[in-house]
Design an enzyme around this catalytic site. Sequence first.
Site, PDB file in Angstrom:
ATOM      1  CE  LYS A  53      15.351  81.737  62.107  1.00 23.55           C
ATOM      2  NZ  LYS A  53      15.338  81.357  60.593  1.00 23.55           N
ATOM      3  CD  GLN A  97      12.717  83.146  58.377  1.00 24.20           C
ATOM      4  OE1 GLN A  97      13.716  83.183  59.017  1.00 24.20           O
ATOM      5  NE2 GLN A  97      12.032  82.197  58.779  1.00 24.20           N
ATOM      6  CG  ASP A 120      18.597  78.428  57.186  1.00 23.61           C
ATOM      7  OD1 ASP A 120      18.421  77.991  58.229  1.00 23.61           O
ATOM      8  OD2 ASP A 120      17.730  79.231  56.486  1.00 23.61           O
TER       9      ASP A 120
END
Length: 283
Positions: A53, A97, A120
């Site tokens: 990422k 995460q 997200d």
Amino acid sequence: MSAKILDGRATKDAIFEELRPRVAELAERGRAPGLATVLVGDDPGSHSYVRAKHNDCAKVGINSIRRDLPASSTQGELEAVLDELNADPACTGYIVQLPLPDHLDSGALLERIDPAKDADGLHPASLGKLVLGEDGPLPCTPNGIIALLRRHGVELDGAHVAVVGRGITVGRPMGLLLTRRSENATVTLCHTGTRDLAAEVSRADVVIAAAGKPGLITPEMVKPGAAVLDVGVTRTDDGLSGDVHPDVGEVAGFISPNPGGVGPMTRAMLLSNVVEAAERESD
Ligand SMILES: Nc1nc2c(c(=O)[nH]1)N[C@@H](CN(C=O)c1ccc(C(=O)N[C@@H](CCC(=O)O)C(=O)O)cc1)CN2
């Protein structure tokens, strides 16, 4: 293998090309986007995804901030990091995460993210917007699957889609996205309580396998010509294994490789969310 390949790496690269000028324009207007990641513990998969990422951000011109914490971190320590990111103007969006170590309350942490910085699409407010059909960040893997299918000309309008798995990052939001008017698919959401998985899958024009069970979808289950997307990643002694048996490529019309299919699209949609949020803010 007779199926056409749904190449996630090439599609991600094409999306990055489209994002680059938009990021440059935001920067020119003093609205440079910045993505932060919060990573807890030593899971090798999570480390590899977070590294990717940050590399992606560098390619597209997005600033990135990395917060890595030990597996022993407490809920309170995590909350303090999220509060800092919520207050940091250099961070326009961020992610925690997943999965987090078991002793941490993931739901409470996702809820602590400032919804305006939810890169997200997993904050309850973002998921609520998805249910209500309002504009907002969309969960990256399901949104990436739809982008991959659309960019390869796979018809969704009127299609019967079998989604296998009801997790919060893929299965559940996937059903919501596919049943929007813009997609117009009919969805069967299969899970461990499904009585006859083979019967449900064999009726589907599109199969999305996100159960985390290696080789769960076999060639006998798949309707000839169907599009099959493999989301599952299980680390075994022989390496990584997807949910789709390798021979499915002989029956399917389209297949996403794993790796190289849905994973890169998840990353492309994360950066899209970051850019879209910065554009929304600057409008
Ligand atoms: N906060 C989140 N956590 C997790 C998400 C998510 O969307 N948000 N999804 C998954 C993991 N994931 C994203 O973080 C992810 C999975 C796979 C890939 C990827 O690029 N995979 C490559 C292979 C990379 C490798 O070999 O290590 C591929 O498939 O080609 C990126 C991100 C769970 N957690």
